[in-house]
Structures are given as structure tokens and as C-alpha cells.
Design a protein around this motif. Sequence first.
Motif, PDB file in Angstrom:
ATOM      1  N   SER A  56       0.858  -1.227  -0.136  1.00 43.82           N
ATOM      2  CA  SER A  56      -0.042   0.014   0.040  1.00 43.82           C
ATOM      3  C   SER A  56       1.033   1.189   0.107  1.00 43.82           C
ATOM      4  N   ALA A  57       1.763   1.279   0.795  1.00 42.76           N
ATOM      5  CA  ALA A  57       2.979   2.423   0.970  1.00 42.76           C
ATOM      6  C   ALA A  57       3.551   2.716  -0.521  1.00 42.76           C
ATOM      7  N   VAL A  58       4.224   1.674  -0.889  1.00 45.98           N
ATOM      8  CA  VAL A  58       5.005   1.769  -2.401  1.00 45.98           C
ATOM      9  C   VAL A  58       3.953   2.262  -3.509  1.00 45.98           C
ATOM     10  N   THR A  59       2.932   1.427  -3.494  1.00 46.15           N
ATOM     11  CA  THR A  59       1.718   1.773  -4.407  1.00 46.15           C
ATOM     12  C   THR A  59       1.334   3.433  -4.436  1.00 46.15           C
ATOM     13  N   THR A  60       0.967   3.555  -3.131  1.00 42.58           N
ATOM     14  CA  THR A  60       0.615   5.199  -3.033  1.00 42.58           C
ATOM     15  C   THR A  60       1.554   6.078  -3.496  1.00 42.58           C
ATOM     16  N   ARG A  61       2.900   5.894  -2.809  1.00 46.99           N
ATOM     17  CA  ARG A  61       3.764   6.800  -3.031  1.00 46.99           C
ATOM     18  C   ARG A  61       4.473   6.845  -4.422  1.00 46.99           C
ATOM     19  N   LEU A  62       4.157   5.759  -5.242  1.00 47.35           N
ATOM     20  CA  LEU A  62       4.633   5.734  -6.665  1.00 47.35           C
ATOM     21  C   LEU A  62       3.704   6.551  -7.425  1.00 47.35           C
ATOM     22  N   CYS A  63       2.334   6.429  -6.990  1.00 51.91           N
ATOM     23  CA  CYS A  63       1.322   7.116  -7.815  1.00 51.91           C
ATOM     24  C   CYS A  63       1.405   8.779  -7.216  1.00 51.91           C
ATOM     25  N   LEU A  67       1.872  11.588 -10.245  1.00 45.40           N
ATOM     26  CA  LEU A  67       1.061  12.632 -10.497  1.00 45.40           C
ATOM     27  C   LEU A  67       1.598  13.698 -10.527  1.00 45.40           C
ATOM     28  N   ARG A  68       2.780  14.040  -9.781  1.00 45.94           N
ATOM     29  CA  ARG A  68       3.537  15.151  -9.715  1.00 45.94           C
ATOM     30  C   ARG A  68       4.349  15.471 -11.088  1.00 45.94           C
ATOM     31  N   SER A  69       4.802  14.495 -11.444  1.00 45.05           N
ATOM     32  CA  SER A  69       5.621  14.452 -12.914  1.00 45.05           C
ATOM     33  C   SER A  69       4.754  14.637 -13.798  1.00 45.05           C
ATOM     34  N   ALA A  70       3.544  14.099 -13.588  1.00 41.19           N
ATOM     35  CA  ALA A  70       2.408  14.297 -14.948  1.00 41.19           C
ATOM     36  C   ALA A  70       1.730  15.523 -14.973  1.00 41.19           C
ATOM     37  N   ARG A  71       1.701  16.307 -14.058  1.00 44.44           N
ATOM     38  CA  ARG A  71       0.912  17.439 -14.041  1.00 44.44           C
ATOM     39  C   ARG A  71       0.994  18.315 -15.107  1.00 44.44           C
ATOM     40  N   ALA A  72       2.200  18.459 -15.479  1.00 41.05           N
ATOM     41  CA  ALA A  72       2.539  19.413 -16.767  1.00 41.05           C
ATOM     42  C   ALA A  72       1.975  18.978 -17.974  1.00 41.05           C
ATOM     43  N   ARG A  73       1.876  17.584 -18.231  1.00 47.96           N
ATOM     44  CA  ARG A  73       1.644  16.880 -19.360  1.00 47.96           C
ATOM     45  C   ARG A  73       0.023  16.972 -19.237  1.00 47.96           C
ATOM     46  N   PRO A 117      -2.089  15.650  -5.133  1.00 51.77           N
ATOM     47  CA  PRO A 117      -1.602  14.300  -5.268  1.00 51.77           C
ATOM     48  C   PRO A 117      -1.936  13.656  -3.709  1.00 51.77           C
ATOM     49  N   VAL A 118      -1.416  14.259  -2.919  1.00 48.44           N
ATOM     50  CA  VAL A 118      -1.353  14.097  -1.358  1.00 48.44           C
ATOM     51  C   VAL A 118      -2.671  13.865  -0.779  1.00 48.44           C
TER      52      VAL A 118
END
Length: 304
Positions: A56-63, A67-73, A117-118
Amino acid sequence: MTTAEIYRRLRPLMFSIAYRMLGSVSEAEDIVQEAFLRYHATQARAEVDSPKAYLSAVTTRLCIDHLRSARARRESYPGEWLPEPLLTGEAADPAGHAEQTDSLSMAFLLVLERLSPVERAVFLLHDVFSYGYDEIARIVGKSEDNCRQLALRARRHVIEHKPRFEASRGKREELAARFFSAVGGGNMDGLVSMLAADVVVYGDSGGTSPSWPRPIAGRDRVVRLMAGLSSQIRQLGITARPAEINEQPGAMFVDPAGRLTNVFVLDIADGQVQTVRSVINPAKLRHLGPLADMADLRRQLHPQ
């Protein structure tokens, strides 16, 4: 449990979290795959006390990172951005229907898009998946009090913008069947009474043709749009196959060879169609099956 058993048991939950965070089937599957690879690597070095907590922790943190990197796209996305459609009917496969709840609709996912995202992670983990604030705090790296405030702020936003749907599944399906029959048969007179006065159509083409780069609003404009669409699909022999998509009535439009052209999803409330969402972007449809050659279909419509 073996790693294979953990994968079978926890993959649906991890996919459910990732899909709601990202609104993308393909990206959610990639995130979940990466999370399990990291789990396997960690498990090889030392015993993981709680596979669910770790994944759960790894999945959520990766998401969150994605999302932060995809915001500009997302901000520069050509035209309307819609979530990737997820089949949730009997023929559905992705991760056990993403552990179905009423938080799967496209309308709801678009409400989540307005959260940070958070905020999105905290709200989903607590209000949708029933994680405790103590566990959420460890996952997102915030204090419990901070997580409570984030969840409260997100909850207020969701309540304010939460979409309305027809309560009766049977009524939704009956109206959807009449809608797609009218579009497929060119019965625009019959279609008029099914549409709300302020009905809106959104199209996500990803910049490909054909496209509706801006929303089409109002019953008259939508009827004209559907009349043109109906004429084209009848010329090309395209048919609408009813399907439950993101737990709402919809249809998959296929060419005579059974290849997918686009997907429609309807929001129905008060006995009328309130919103029509069409996804034609091929990058968002590949997980649903073979795709039609749109360039060839356009040539058939306009041979010269």
C-alpha cells in the motif's frame, strides 16, 4: 503465504488504489507491477512483516510521484482529458473490477483530479479503502493531525462537487439502451426527450482525429452532434455494444470487423442523460481489445 498468493490476494486492492489515483488502467498496472517487484526484492533480503502495509505504501507513493511528474502533461493535454475507461460489467477483467464501489465513475474520478496528489491519496485511503490515519500518516509522510486536515479539506470538495446518478440501475440501463438505439438508428426525435436541457458532451481524442476539443453543451447542439455521428456510423456499419463502464451505462462502438472505435459513457439522473463522455484516444483504449483503423474509416467517409 507465498509471493504468488500475496499477488493474487492483494493485486486487486493495489490496482484499485492506483487506478483511482491516476485515472489510467495502463499506468495503474505499471505502478502495481513495480510495487510487487520492489516487494519481491525487499522480501529476498528480509521478511516483510505486513505485505499489505508495504505494498500500500509503495503503490501510493509511486502514484503521488507519478501525478506530480504528470501534472505538466495533463495541463498541456490537447482538448478534454478523461480517465481511461474501465470495464466493470460481467466481462470485466482488470483487477477484479477494481474492487467495485461507487467511487469508480468517470465523474467522480474527475472530481478527484482537482485535489492535490497527497490530498487524493489521503482521501482515497481513508474514505474509500478504510485505512486508519496512523497508517496513512506513515504512507504519505505526514502527521496524523495533518492527514485528518487533508482528508477534511478533500471531503468537503468531493461533497460539494459529487455527481448525482439515477439510483435505480434498471432505469439507467433502460434509458441507456433507448439512447444507443436512437443514435444507432438515427431516431433524433426520440433522442430529444432523453436528454436534459443542459446536457453536455465531452470528448477525449488526445489530439487525434476526429475530435471534439471543447465541450458541446445544450440539448439542441447535442442533438445536432448526435445526428451527424449517427449518419457516419450507419455509413460505416459501426454498431454500439452495451457495456458497463466505470459502473455507469455505456457502449463500445465497433466496426464491422469487431474492432473498437470509441467508448461512450453516460451520466443519468432524474430520468434523463445529463452527460455523455466519449473516449476515442487510441492510447486509452488499447487495453479493451483490437482497435479500428480510424484513418481508413475516414477515407471511407471521404473517398476524395
